[in-house]
Design an enzyme around this catalytic site. Structure first.
Site, PDB file in Angstrom:
ATOM      1  N   ASN A  99      -5.422   6.384  20.600  1.00  0.00           N
ATOM      2  CA  ASN A  99      -5.599   5.346  21.378  1.00  0.00           C
ATOM      3  C   ASN A  99      -4.534   4.577  21.918  1.00  0.00           C
ATOM      4  OD1 ASN A  99      -7.493   3.473  22.847  1.00  0.00           O
ATOM      5  ND2 ASN A  99      -8.805   3.353  20.934  1.00  0.00           N
ATOM      6  N   HIS A 119      16.565   2.426   7.193  1.00  0.00           N
ATOM      7  CA  HIS A 119      17.952   2.002   7.464  1.00  0.00           C
ATOM      8  C   HIS A 119      18.683   1.870   5.783  1.00  0.00           C
ATOM      9  CE1 HIS A 119      18.489   1.889  11.512  1.00  0.00           C
ATOM     10  NE2 HIS A 119      17.419   1.233  11.575  1.00  0.00           N
ATOM     11  N   LYS A 135     -12.263   0.113  -1.557  1.00  0.00           N
ATOM     12  CA  LYS A 135     -13.454   0.848  -1.427  1.00  0.00           C
ATOM     13  C   LYS A 135     -13.390   2.310  -1.599  1.00  0.00           C
ATOM     14  CE  LYS A 135     -18.007   0.840   0.471  1.00  0.00           C
ATOM     15  NZ  LYS A 135     -19.036   0.347   1.444  1.00  0.00           N
ATOM     16  N   LYS A 166       2.129   2.830   0.488  1.00  0.00           N
ATOM     17  CA  LYS A 166       2.070   3.721  -0.719  1.00  0.00           C
ATOM     18  C   LYS A 166       0.878   4.879  -0.259  1.00  0.00           C
ATOM     19  CE  LYS A 166       3.557   0.771  -4.249  1.00  0.00           C
ATOM     20  NZ  LYS A 166       3.336  -0.189  -5.517  1.00  0.00           N
TER      21      LYS A 166
END
Length: 191
Positions: free
Chosen positions: A89, A119, A185, A168
């Site tokens: 999109n 960096h 969930k 993560k």
């Protein structure tokens, strides 16, 4: 330095020294990507024309099922790997030097940011960067304004909620949300 050599360096996660020939290569590659994205973003195009322009950006022919709502931004392009049936999109920013792999059937929402460079922490060498690829599995939905940070893998069938910052790995068939993103969930097979 050429595209192949650069991609080998980034695939290995080797540091990119800002004072070396790597920086010159990155600057030249960014200019080329900006030229193509300016063509994409500067006028109306049919989906067929957009696929041709995105193919020019990434350096291979994207699948005929690929769809895009511009604008789109990339600072390299040649390390962006897009599967089949992918929809991106408007307003997305892809920092793809470290490699972005988008699996088949993915939906990428408005203004998603995917970053693959960090960096250096040391202020004396802060301009140097370390690449880490991002992999988005099959049938993943990334909600609007989400940010995916370097080195993250998102498992097949997962959902990244709007506005999430993913720092993560995300397991398969999970919904993650928040800053930083956490699993909220599990997606059941019968859904």
């Amino acid at each position: 330095m050429d595209v192949r050599q650069y991609n080998e360096m980034t695939a290995k996660g080797l540091p990119l020294d800002a004072s070396s020939q790597v920086q010159k290569f990155m600057d030249d590659a960014a200019a080329k990507a900006q030229a193509v994205t300016a063509k994409i973003n500067g006028a109306y195009h049919t989906q067929e024309e957009l696929r041709e322009l995105v193919s020019e950006l990434v350096g291979y022919e994207v699948d005929e099922t690929f769809r895009l709502f511009p604008p789109i931004y990339s600072d390299y392009g040649k390390n962006l790997h897009i599967g089949k049936n992918v929809f991106i999109n408007s307003g997305c920013c892809f920092q793809d030097q470290g490699g972005i792999f988008i699996g088949d059937g993915c939906l990428i929402g408005h203004q998603v940011v995917i970053a693959t460079l960090n960096h250096d922490l040391n202020p004396d060498t802060r301009a140097s960067m370390t690449p880490k690829k991002v992999t988005i599995g099959k049938s993943v939905w990334v909600g609007s304004h989400a940010t995916i940070l370097p080195g993250v893998n998102i498992g097949d069938g997962s959902i990244v909620a709007a506005g999430a910052v993913v720092s993560k790995d995300v397991p398969e068939r999970c919904i993650v949300a928040g800053v930083p993103a956490k699993i909220i969930k599990k997606i059941q097979s019968d859904i």
